[in-house]
Scaffold this motif. Structure first.
Motif, mmCIF file in Angstrom:
data_model
loop_
_atom_site.group_PDB
_atom_site.id
_atom_site.type_symbol
_atom_site.label_atom_id
_atom_site.label_comp_id
_atom_site.label_asym_id
_atom_site.label_seq_id
_atom_site.Cartn_x
_atom_site.Cartn_y
_atom_site.Cartn_z
ATOM 1 N N SER A 232 13.689 -20.617 38.424
ATOM 2 C CA SER A 232 13.488 -19.215 38.127
ATOM 3 C C SER A 232 13.132 -18.957 36.670
ATOM 4 C CB SER A 232 14.757 -18.423 38.481
ATOM 5 O OG SER A 232 15.854 -18.884 37.726
ATOM 6 N N THR A 233 12.893 -20.032 35.850
ATOM 7 C CA THR A 233 12.497 -19.826 34.450
ATOM 8 C C THR A 233 11.098 -19.267 34.368
ATOM 9 O OG1 THR A 233 11.832 -22.151 34.365
ATOM 10 C CG2 THR A 233 14.033 -21.593 33.564
ATOM 11 N N VAL A 234 10.280 -19.419 35.406
ATOM 12 C CA VAL A 234 8.952 -18.813 35.382
ATOM 13 C C VAL A 234 9.110 -17.312 35.588
ATOM 14 C CG1 VAL A 234 7.807 -20.882 36.212
ATOM 15 C CG2 VAL A 234 8.641 -19.206 37.850
ATOM 16 N N GLY A 235 8.210 -16.566 34.977
ATOM 17 C CA GLY A 235 8.283 -15.121 35.084
ATOM 18 C C GLY A 235 7.007 -14.498 34.569
ATOM 19 N N VAL A 236 7.055 -13.178 34.329
ATOM 20 C CA VAL A 236 5.853 -12.464 33.899
ATOM 21 C C VAL A 236 5.357 -12.956 32.541
ATOM 22 C CG1 VAL A 236 6.424 -10.414 35.243
ATOM 23 C CG2 VAL A 236 7.283 -10.621 32.905
ATOM 24 N N GLY A 237 6.231 -13.559 31.756
ATOM 25 C CA GLY A 237 5.801 -14.100 30.471
ATOM 26 C C GLY A 237 4.816 -15.249 30.596
ATOM 27 N N ARG A 238 4.693 -15.826 31.788
ATOM 28 C CA ARG A 238 3.780 -16.951 31.998
ATOM 29 C C ARG A 238 2.581 -16.575 32.868
ATOM 30 N NH1 ARG A 238 7.023 -22.303 33.582
ATOM 31 N NH2 ARG A 238 4.851 -23.018 33.586
ATOM 32 N N SER B 97 11.219 -10.476 37.528
ATOM 33 C CA SER B 97 10.169 -11.193 36.800
ATOM 34 C C SER B 97 9.731 -12.437 37.565
ATOM 35 C CB SER B 97 10.681 -11.577 35.405
ATOM 36 O OG SER B 97 9.706 -12.298 34.690
ATOM 37 N N PHE B 98 10.694 -13.157 38.103
ATOM 38 C CA PHE B 98 10.385 -14.367 38.867
ATOM 39 C C PHE B 98 9.594 -14.029 40.133
ATOM 40 C CE2 PHE B 98 11.860 -17.252 42.312
ATOM 41 C CZ PHE B 98 11.223 -18.406 41.878
ATOM 42 N N ASN B 99 10.026 -12.964 40.848
ATOM 43 C CA ASN B 99 9.328 -12.572 42.063
ATOM 44 C C ASN B 99 7.896 -12.129 41.775
ATOM 45 O OD1 ASN B 99 11.431 -13.127 43.827
ATOM 46 N ND2 ASN B 99 12.305 -11.073 43.672
ATOM 47 N N LEU B 100 7.688 -11.400 40.678
ATOM 48 C CA LEU B 100 6.328 -10.968 40.324
ATOM 49 C C LEU B 100 5.443 -12.178 40.028
ATOM 50 C CD1 LEU B 100 7.049 -7.845 38.086
ATOM 51 C CD2 LEU B 100 6.112 -7.873 40.408
ATOM 52 N N TYR B 101 5.994 -13.163 39.359
ATOM 53 C CA TYR B 101 5.219 -14.368 39.074
ATOM 54 C C TYR B 101 4.809 -15.063 40.373
ATOM 55 C CZ TYR B 101 3.973 -18.999 37.303
ATOM 56 O OH TYR B 101 3.302 -20.165 37.031
#
Length: 466
Positions: free
Chosen positions: A304-310, A341-345
């Protein structure tokens, strides 16, 4: 028809919360105990009858043979007290009055038999109106008989010769008052304890029903938790595997196409295949590690470290893999819950994967992240062809809907009138639940996306019909 048979013909509600709740029938062990009780009271009555006769309790008692028959008649019905409580209580009451009238020399065990009969009506008759009516009639009859009997004794000068009748509060009056108070306590106790026994049985039934409901709810919650966890695992596996395998397939196809004409390009494509495989294995390892953990692992070590920042990095990877993708961030960044954020990614990743699979070789994509006043909106559009119908067995759109629904958002998907496909997810912010928040500033690998958005200012898209 017996009381129990009549009750069997009536509808017997099983819900203890209902005002018409009926007590379940007596068990075999309880019915056997009634037979034992009747035999014990019968033996005790015969023994007491003999002792009272020897002691000369009455000057002119009833004949012994009649007394023995009477003792059997007043105790034997108790063997059926739970099967037909009203009938048994009436029989015992009538026999009690008969015994007192003909002067049967026994006043110990017969009082116990009458008490048990009245108590059983209150404790076991499910029709509460009938239970009250039968007990009140028996008690009224007993007091009427008692008053008549005491009136006869009070007016008979030869009765109770040892008690003086002189004075307003004579010994005779005191004796009569003692008899009345004793009977009030006697019948009141039988009525009260029978009522309490019925209420206790009902409370136990309520407790048992609640216990069963709690066990069923616990089992249902456990099954739901397992089902939800399986769906979550399936969704994560699909998003990780589908994305990377799709990229690897595109790169492998490109390498096969240019293998003879341009070995260097084929080498680069195969290198991307290798990197994609390693990335997929890395994400799978993180996800499986999170699933196997006991809850004490650091959340930053999981998938879950991935998110909208990536999202900017995701757009670059999409462009490098054959789908030119432009990323824009619109509005001032605000903190976003980590799960959102994770779900959006993952939604953006799945949408770009579908665009690459179905859009065609000349398709392009645009990825937009909008920070609104009280919500965050992700929009993924692509040009190219659109499938005429959804692929059977596809799980991508299902996973998107589940992710958006879990955060209380709205998902819009469908073909655009001017061509291509649209995926728009809007999720409200400020909802109670997840407390872990994404940082407001961009991730280190997404600085390029901010500069790109500043260099190419954009206004929010107009609504496209799905």
């Amino acid at each position: 028809m017996s009381d129990s048979a009549a009750e069997q013909h009536e509808e017997r509600p099983v819900d203890p919360y209902d005002a018409g709740w009926r007590r379940p029938p007596a068990t075999t062990a309880e019915l056997r105990s009634d037979v034992v009780l009747a035999i014990a009271l019968g033996v005790g009555t015969l023994l007491s009858l003999t002792l009272y006769t020897i002691a000369g309790f009455y000057a002119e008692p009833a004949p012994m043979w009649a007394s023995v028959l009477w003792a059997i008649g007043i105790t034997a019905p108790l063997a059926f007290r739970r099967r037909a409580p009203c009938t048994v209580s009436v029989i015992v009451g009538v026999m009690f009055i008969i015994g007192g009238t003909v002067l049967v020399p026994e006043v110990l065990f017969t009082n116990i038999a009458l008490f048990m009969a009245i108590y059983t009506v209150g404790a076991w008759v499910s029709d509460r109106r009938r239970a009250v009516l039968v007990r009140v009639l028996i008690i009224f009859a007993m007091f009427a008989w008692l008053l008549v009997y005491m009136f006869i004794q009070a007016t008979d000068p030869d009765a109770l010769p040892n008690l003086s009748r002189v004075g307003l509060f004579s010994p005779l009056v005191a004796f009569i008052l003692i008899q009345i108070l004793t009977n009030i306590l006697y019948f009141g106790g039988a009525y009260f304890f029978g009522e309490r026994a019925y209420q206790s049985a009902r409370e136990r039934a309520v407790l048992e029903a609640r216990t069963i409901e709690l066990e069923q709810e616990r089992a249902r919650s456990a099954r739901q938790a397992v089902a939800l966890e399986r769906v979550r695992i399936a969704r994560e596996l699909h998003d990780v595997v589908a994305h990377h395998v799709s990229v690897m397939g595109v790169q492998a196809g490109a390498a096969r196409t240019v293998l003879d004409a341009n070995p260097a390009a084929a080498r680069d494509a195969l290198t991307n295949v290798e990197l994609g495989a390693r990335s997929a294995i890395d994400e799978l390892r993180k996800m499986l590690g999170t699933l196997r953990a006991d809850g004490d692992t650091n959340p930053e070590d999981g998938p879950s470290t991935v998110g909208v920042g990536r999202l900017g990095q995701l757009a670059d990877e999409s462009s490098a893999n054959g789908l030119p993708t432009r990323f824009e961030r619109i509005g001032a960044p605000v903190p976003i819950p980590a799960v959102v954020s994770f779900n959006l990614y993952r939604i953006a990743q799945e949408a770009l994967t579908n665009a690459r699979k179905y859009g065609g070789t000349h398709a392009t994509a645009e990825l937009r992240l909008r920070y609104l006043t009280d919500a965050v909106e992700l929009e993924v559009t692509n040009t190219g062809t659109v499938p005429a119908s959804a692929r059977a067995g596809g799980l991508g759109l299902i996973g998107m809907r589940e992710r958006v629904a879990s955060s209380g958002g709205v998902l819009e998907v469908g073909a655009r009138t001017r061509g291509g496909f649209l995926v728009r997810a809007a999720i409200p912010l400020g909802r109670s639940g997840d407390q872990a928040m994404e940082p407001v500033g961009p991730a280190r690998d997404d600085t390029r996306a901010l500069s790109s958005a500043a260099a190419h200012p954009s206004t929010p898209m107009t609504e496209d019909p799905a």
